[in-house]
Design a protein around this motif. Structure first.
Motif, PDB file in Angstrom:
ATOM      1  N   ARG A 190      83.249  10.367   2.901  1.00 12.34           N
ATOM      2  CA  ARG A 190      83.916  11.447   3.638  1.00 12.34           C
ATOM      3  C   ARG A 190      83.352  11.404   5.153  1.00 12.34           C
ATOM      4  N   SER A 191      82.198  11.589   5.227  1.00 17.45           N
ATOM      5  CA  SER A 191      81.510  11.796   6.524  1.00 17.45           C
ATOM      6  C   SER A 191      81.905  10.835   7.566  1.00 17.45           C
ATOM      7  N   ARG A 192      81.891   9.408   6.824  1.00 19.19           N
ATOM      8  CA  ARG A 192      82.070   8.068   7.922  1.00 19.19           C
ATOM      9  C   ARG A 192      83.197   7.778   7.939  1.00 19.19           C
ATOM     10  N   ARG A 193      84.408   8.353   7.186  1.00 22.99           N
ATOM     11  CA  ARG A 193      85.748   7.798   7.022  1.00 22.99           C
ATOM     12  C   ARG A 193      86.332   7.831   8.584  1.00 22.99           C
ATOM     13  N   ARG A 194      86.325   8.812   9.233  1.00 22.46           N
ATOM     14  CA  ARG A 194      87.056   8.954  10.385  1.00 22.46           C
ATOM     15  C   ARG A 194      86.287   7.846  11.389  1.00 22.46           C
ATOM     16  N   SER A 195      85.059   7.696  11.474  1.00 21.41           N
ATOM     17  CA  SER A 195      84.225   6.562  12.372  1.00 21.41           C
ATOM     18  C   SER A 195      84.763   5.136  11.941  1.00 21.41           C
ATOM     19  N   HIS A 196      84.887   5.169  10.756  1.00 17.94           N
ATOM     20  CA  HIS A 196      85.208   3.686  10.121  1.00 17.94           C
ATOM     21  C   HIS A 196      86.709   3.302  10.524  1.00 17.94           C
ATOM     22  N   VAL A 197      87.401   4.338  10.215  1.00 19.25           N
ATOM     23  CA  VAL A 197      89.102   4.209  10.668  1.00 19.25           C
ATOM     24  C   VAL A 197      89.287   3.859  12.209  1.00 19.25           C
ATOM     25  N   ASP A 198      88.636   4.630  12.909  1.00 15.32           N
ATOM     26  CA  ASP A 198      88.524   4.335  14.480  1.00 15.32           C
ATOM     27  C   ASP A 198      87.992   3.078  14.730  1.00 15.32           C
ATOM     28  N   ASP A 199      86.774   2.730  14.265  1.00 16.27           N
ATOM     29  CA  ASP A 199      86.298   1.296  14.529  1.00 16.27           C
ATOM     30  C   ASP A 199      87.200   0.259  14.368  1.00 16.27           C
ATOM     31  N   ALA A 200      87.769   0.199  12.847  1.00 20.07           N
ATOM     32  CA  ALA A 200      89.005  -0.812  12.643  1.00 20.07           C
ATOM     33  C   ALA A 200      90.078  -0.639  13.419  1.00 20.07           C
ATOM     34  N   MET A 201      90.542   0.527  13.904  1.00 16.34           N
ATOM     35  CA  MET A 201      91.808   0.460  14.754  1.00 16.34           C
ATOM     36  C   MET A 201      91.541  -0.266  16.090  1.00 16.34           C
ATOM     37  N   GLY A 202      90.101   0.039  16.445  1.00 18.19           N
ATOM     38  CA  GLY A 202      89.881  -0.436  17.482  1.00 18.19           C
ATOM     39  C   GLY A 202      89.732  -2.169  17.798  1.00 18.19           C
ATOM     40  N   LYS A 203      89.100  -2.560  16.703  1.00 18.44           N
ATOM     41  CA  LYS A 203      88.826  -3.896  16.428  1.00 18.44           C
ATOM     42  C   LYS A 203      90.203  -4.811  16.353  1.00 18.44           C
ATOM     43  N   ALA A 204      91.105  -4.004  15.531  1.00 21.90           N
ATOM     44  CA  ALA A 204      92.434  -4.750  15.354  1.00 21.90           C
ATOM     45  C   ALA A 204      93.275  -4.435  16.433  1.00 21.90           C
ATOM     46  N   GLY A 205      92.877  -3.483  17.140  1.00 20.60           N
ATOM     47  CA  GLY A 205      94.022  -3.166  18.309  1.00 20.60           C
ATOM     48  C   GLY A 205      95.159  -2.631  18.003  1.00 20.60           C
ATOM     49  N   VAL A 206      95.004  -1.491  17.041  1.00 17.45           N
ATOM     50  CA  VAL A 206      96.246  -0.654  16.683  1.00 17.45           C
ATOM     51  C   VAL A 206      95.941   0.777  17.248  1.00 17.45           C
ATOM     52  N   LEU A 207      95.190   1.005  17.987  1.00 21.51           N
ATOM     53  CA  LEU A 207      94.976   2.194  18.625  1.00 21.51           C
ATOM     54  C   LEU A 207      96.347   3.142  19.295  1.00 21.51           C
ATOM     55  N   GLU A 208      96.965   2.259  20.041  1.00 19.28           N
ATOM     56  CA  GLU A 208      98.122   2.761  20.516  1.00 19.28           C
ATOM     57  C   GLU A 208      99.167   3.043  19.769  1.00 19.28           C
ATOM     58  N   VAL A 209      99.176   2.418  18.449  1.00 18.31           N
ATOM     59  CA  VAL A 209     100.244   2.932  17.471  1.00 18.31           C
ATOM     60  C   VAL A 209      99.839   3.569  16.279  1.00 18.31           C
ATOM     61  N   ALA A 210      98.545   4.395  16.706  1.00 19.15           N
ATOM     62  CA  ALA A 210      97.980   5.211  15.329  1.00 19.15           C
ATOM     63  C   ALA A 210      98.844   5.961  14.958  1.00 19.15           C
ATOM     64  N   HIS A 211      99.649   6.835  15.785  1.00 21.49           N
ATOM     65  CA  HIS A 211     100.509   7.824  15.074  1.00 21.49           C
ATOM     66  C   HIS A 211     102.114   7.517  14.956  1.00 21.49           C
ATOM     67  N   LYS A 212     102.143   5.951  14.841  1.00 21.53           N
ATOM     68  CA  LYS A 212     103.652   5.485  14.780  1.00 21.53           C
ATOM     69  C   LYS A 212     103.596   5.338  13.096  1.00 21.53           C
ATOM     70  N   ARG A 213     104.972   5.447  12.549  1.00 19.62           N
ATOM     71  CA  ARG A 213     105.180   5.029  11.124  1.00 19.62           C
ATOM     72  C   ARG A 213     105.094   3.488  11.066  1.00 19.62           C
ATOM     73  N   ILE A 214     104.595   3.086   9.968  1.00 21.97           N
ATOM     74  CA  ILE A 214     104.530   1.684   9.813  1.00 21.97           C
ATOM     75  C   ILE A 214     105.647   0.798   9.637  1.00 21.97           C
ATOM     76  N   GLY A 215     106.595   1.556   9.067  1.00 28.04           N
ATOM     77  CA  GLY A 215     108.144   1.264   9.115  1.00 28.04           C
ATOM     78  C   GLY A 215     108.597   0.703  10.377  1.00 28.04           C
ATOM     79  N   HIS A 216     108.283   1.515  11.464  1.00 28.78           N
ATOM     80  CA  HIS A 216     108.718   1.111  12.736  1.00 28.78           C
ATOM     81  C   HIS A 216     107.903  -0.049  13.344  1.00 28.78           C
ATOM     82  N   LEU A 217     107.023  -0.322  13.141  1.00 32.10           N
ATOM     83  CA  LEU A 217     106.193  -1.380  13.792  1.00 32.10           C
ATOM     84  C   LEU A 217     106.769  -2.862  13.831  1.00 32.10           C
TER      85      LEU A 217
END
Lengths: 249, 409
Positions: free
Chosen positions: B193-220
């Motif tokens: 749990r303690s590392r979950r947020r940072s792991h998710v942020d890292d992965a989103m940064g690497k994959a370049g999905v930070l700008e759609v983080a709060h969009k529904r996947i169905g709309h991507l």
């Protein structure tokens, strides 16, 4: 039981974020409200009521409405559990995460059972109304809700099993409805067959009508507990084996 | 008489009891002795083994005063360790059968730490099935697969924990938002749990999905969904990342971005990716496996595969007399036969096939000679490009050349 908690949370989320859950709950509550109203109306107009009859016992399984609602609601609740994930392919990402088959099955089952319980929760208000205007036997009410939970638990397990055995949600729904109807019809045989025959005994044993009447009049019979325990565990076991079997297909 | 009999019986019973006691004592003593002896033997053997192992010169110990000897010992030690630790994925004699249909046929390979392995083959070659077995979604019919030392059948959960897998169709839950989905996946993959947020942020940064983080996947869009799939594969920071056709269905820009991303992943992870596009493997992978009809046809570093990719012909667009141009090209050394492909206006497209005896290295020389000859003959050259050299050609040459011993380089 790996992955139980996150999958349970996601299932609940998925259920309540789609309109399906809300439509089902609204339909359920409208029908139950009418059901309750008709019963109270009926009892209010009667001059003398038999001592073993009350709106409470009638509400929980003494009219056909109780069962019709279950047969209509349980199949659409359970049909999507596995069939949808297999159709859309998300089962592949789910099963390649470090989760056990039993964990996945139990998580999905727990989620749908929770939904079922949430669906019934507002009906407690009816009992509050009954308690305010007349007498209410708390033990009898508790026993009735235990019956509701057990019957639902058994039906939902059957539905989950059907969903794990087919790729199509529609087929899962049809299969579940069919099995529930067959079970119900078999139970009705209790009133058709002659007393003392083997057929009568079998019918009486599986009769959900009989079970619910027992529970609704405050009788908690250990035979019923064993019956519904089996009704839950057997389909869940089959579903777990089915999930394992996909890997070797 | 009766008393005598009673006495006799009494004596007999007494004797019997005494005998029984004696026997019991003897048996007990014997058992104790045997146990003691066994224990003693075990202890002695253990001591002998320990002493022997302890006395045996350790490869890395400083007992070697002779530098040559020490060097030999050191070089031996890492090779043994290398076999143990560097093979992150080891597949031996893997076979998958659906009924009578053999999808994967006796495939063996190893993937070392730090490799970017390209799994190359035409559609239906068994790539997806093999990757699914690696990822633990399917079970092998026979053969052994170990992921980071864990067998995919007997210790499936541990094996699955070491892999981040992106399936071919990138299945996602359309009703979830990107960040919700990745948090769910991180929890499912048991990121604390303690590392979950940072792991998710890292992965989103690497994959370049930070700008759609709060969009529904169905709309991507398809491209973003692919990246969410990538983020999911790396969210638990697994040692191995398996990507099944990561560029399928993307536009050229997205393909370029995805390839760059895969190369980036190669720095922190061991990557296995499948594709049916030869140039993709050349762009991303350090090692290549060629699979065809469920069999491994070739295996080696990317350069090796690249050299096999010699084109079999060259296409030239010329301006001028078609017949003259054809004659000139046909006369060039190293060119086999020449055919007219198309004439549109004054431009003529020719296909010049290299002669069978011309090696891959000499083909560019022959091409050069073609152009020189055409220009010398006063024919304008508008366009020259390689013809063929596709994956199919490589397969054709591989399956033709070495059918029996698998043609492994």
């Amino acid at each position: 039981m790996n992955g139980l908690w996150p999958i349970y949370k996601r299932e609940l989320f998925a259920f309540f974020v789609t309109p399906l859950a809300w439509v089902l709950i609204v339909v359920f509550l409208v029908v139950q409200g009418m059901h309750f109203f008709l019963l109270v109306d009926h009892f209010a107009l009667q001059r003398d009521v038999a001592s073993d009859e009350s709106p409470l016992s009638a509400f929980f399984g003494n009219t056909v409405l109780f069962y019709v609602v279950l047969f209509v609601l349980v199949p659409p609740m359970t049909m999507r559990l596995f069939a949808e994930e297999r159709r859309s392919g998300t089962i592949e990402s789910l099963m390649t995460a470090p989760v056990s088959s039993a964990g996945v099955v139990l998580a999905k089952y727990a989620a749908v059972l929770t939904t079922y319980a949430v669906m019934w929760l507002p009906t407690v208000l009816y009992l509050v109304i009954l308690g305010r205007t007349g007498e209410l036997d708390r033990h009898q009410a508790a026993s009735a809700y235990l019956g509701v939970l057990l019957v639902g638990a058994g039906y939902l397990a059957l539905g989950l099993c059907a969903s794990a055995l087919t790729r199509s949600q529609f087929l899962a729904m049809i299969w579940t409805a069919l099995v529930l109807l067959i079970l119900f019809t078999l139970g009705i045989g209790e009133f058709v067959t002659r007393d003392g025959t083997l057929m009568h005994d079998i019918c009486a044993h599986v009769s959900v009508w009989g079970h619910m009447n027992d529970f609704a009049s405050g009788i908690v019979d250990s035979r019923r507990l064993v019956f519904y325990g089996t009704m839950v565990l057997l389909p869940l076991f089959v579903a777990t084996r089915a999930v394992d079997a996909w890997r070797w297909g | 008489m009766s008393t005598g009999g009673g006495v006799a019986v009494g004596v007999a019973v007494g004797v019997a009891v005494v005998v029984a006691v004696v026997v019991a004592v003897v048996v007990a003593v014997a058992v104790v002795v045997v146990v003691a002896v066994v224990v003693a033997v075990v202890v002695v053997v253990a001591v002998v083994v320990v002493v022997a192992v302890g006395v045996r010169p350790h490869p890395m110990s400083a007992t070697h005063t002779n530098p040559a000897m020490r060097k030999a010992a050191i070089s031996r030690a890492p090779t043994r360790a290398a076999v143990q630790s560097l093979a992150l994925i080891s597949v031996s004699h893997l076979t998958k059968r659906y009924g009578a249909h053999l999808v994967v046929n006796d495939v063996s390979f190893e993937v070392a730490k730090g490799d970017v392995l390209g799994f190359l083959g035409p559609n239906g070659a068994g790539k997806t099935t093999t990757l699914r077995i690696l990822a633990g979604f399917l079970g092998p019919t026979s053969g052994k697969v170990a992921i980071a030392g864990h067998d995919v059948v007997t210790s499936s959960l541990e094996a699955r924990r070491s892999i981040g897998y992106m399936p071919e169709s990138v299945p996602l839950y359309p009703e979830m938002r990107v960040v919700e989905y990745l948090r769910f996946r991180a929890e499912l993959k048991r990121v604390p749990r303690s590392r979950r947020r940072s792991h998710v942020d890292d992965a989103m940064g690497k994959a370049g999905v930070l700008e759609v983080a709060h969009k529904r996947i169905g709309h991507l869009s398809k491209g973003y969904r692919q990246r969410v799939g990538l983020a999911d594969a790396i969210v638990a920071k697994p040692p191995i990342v398996v990507l099944d056709e990561p560029t399928a269905g993307l536009d050229p820009n997205q393909i370029r971005e995805t390839r760059a991303l895969v190369r980036d992943l190669g720095r922190d992870h061991t990557v296995v990716l499948s594709t049916h596009i030869l140039s993709e493997v050349e762009a991303c992978a350090t090692r290549v496996l060629l699979i065809h009809q469920g069999r491994l046809v070739a295996e080696g570093p990317t350069e090796h595969i690249r050299s096999m990719r010699g084109s079999s012909a060259v296409q030239i667009v010329v301006r001028g007399e078609p017949e003259a141009a054809e004659r000139v090209v046909a006369g060039v050394a190293g060119i086999g036969d020449v055919s007219l492909v198309q004439i549109s206006g004054d431009a003529t497209r020719l296909r010049a096939r290299f002669a069978k005896d011309v090696g891959v290295g000499e083909r560019s020389d022959a091409t050069e000679r073609c152009v020189a000859a055409l220009v010398a003959a006063g024919i304008g050259v508008r366009e020259v490009h390689a013809d063929g050299g596709s994956l199919e050609d490589v397969f054709a040459s591989l399956t033709r050349d070495g059918t029996d011993d698998g043609a492994r380089p």
